[in-house]
Design a protein around this motif. Structure first.
Motif, PDB file in Angstrom:
ATOM      1  N   THR A   1      -3.437  -7.359  32.539  1.00  0.00           N
ATOM      2  CA  THR A   1      -4.502  -8.055  33.259  1.00  0.00           C
ATOM      3  C   THR A   1      -4.355  -9.566  33.205  1.00  0.00           C
TER       4      THR A   1
ATOM      5  N   PHE B   1      -4.003 -11.739  36.405  1.00  0.00           N
ATOM      6  CA  PHE B   1      -5.114 -12.171  37.228  1.00  0.00           C
ATOM      7  C   PHE B   1      -5.697 -13.475  36.705  1.00  0.00           C
TER       8      PHE B   1
ATOM      9  N   THR C   1     -12.615  -2.967  34.723  1.00  0.00           N
ATOM     10  CA  THR C   1     -11.599  -3.904  34.258  1.00  0.00           C
ATOM     11  C   THR C   1     -11.415  -4.925  35.372  1.00  0.00           C
ATOM     12  N   GLU C   2     -10.702  -5.979  35.083  1.00  0.00           N
ATOM     13  CA  GLU C   2     -10.445  -6.968  36.133  1.00  0.00           C
ATOM     14  C   GLU C   2      -9.690  -6.325  37.289  1.00  0.00           C
ATOM     15  N   GLU C   3      -8.714  -5.521  36.977  1.00  0.00           N
ATOM     16  CA  GLU C   3      -7.908  -4.881  38.022  1.00  0.00           C
ATOM     17  C   GLU C   3      -8.765  -3.995  38.928  1.00  0.00           C
TER      18      GLU C   3
ATOM     19  N   GLU D   1      -9.822  -4.691  42.939  1.00  0.00           N
ATOM     20  CA  GLU D   1      -9.539  -3.659  43.952  1.00  0.00           C
ATOM     21  C   GLU D   1     -10.826  -3.257  44.667  1.00  0.00           C
TER      22      GLU D   1
ATOM     23  N   GLU E   1     -10.819 -12.310  41.464  1.00  0.00           N
ATOM     24  CA  GLU E   1     -10.408 -12.611  40.092  1.00  0.00           C
ATOM     25  C   GLU E   1     -11.318 -13.673  39.488  1.00  0.00           C
TER      26      GLU E   1
END
Length: 142
Positions: A20, A23, A92-94, A98, A129
């Motif tokens: 992560t 990002f 999560t950031e990911e 998304e 992000e």
């Protein structure tokens, strides 16, 4: 020789970072972009302190970073998002990036159901992000 040493050092440095880290948004930029979210969401700390005033159409985003998806108590989530949350997914950031890019496509992909539609029609084509970094900066102390 110098090129090999430099590449080895770069490899060693990057191997130590999590996936992560790629990002790593800008929390200040995310705070500036909050205006796109406030019509539906607010940010209120657990003790009742209002951090960002906003609408109540969407759930409170305080502590969303690292929180289980669709888990704000007493909030009436859409059926598809609640179903995705039941998988045990955590923001999560990911996942957040998304989701914010295209909420309907996110749910269709993760639920493997092309008929699903998201209740949220807002898209953040860039800066997700940064928004995550901002929300993460407000996370309650552990």
């Amino acid at each position: 020789m110098m090129k090999t040493v430099a590449l080895s050092a770069l490899t060693a440095l990057t191997m130590g970072f999590s996936a992560t880290t790629a990002f790593a948004g800008d929390a200040a930029a995310g705070e500036r972009d909050w205006r796109g979210c406030r019509s539906c969401h607010g940010i209120t700390a657990d003790d009742g302190t209002v951090i960002q005033r906003g609408g109540r159409t969407g759930p409170n985003l305080y502590g969303v970073a690292g929180r289980a998806v669709a888990s704000v108590e007493d909030f009436n989530y859409s059926e598809p998002l609640a179903r995705y949350g039941a998988t045990g997914a955590v923001w999560t950031e990911e996942l957040f990036v998304e989701y914010m890019t295209d909420t309907t496509e996110f749910l269709r992909h993760h639920l493997d159901d092309d008929s699903v539609r998201s209740a949220m029609n807002f898209r953040l084509r860039s800066g997700a992000e940064d928004m995550y970094a901002y929300l993460e900066s407000l996370a309650p102390a552990e």
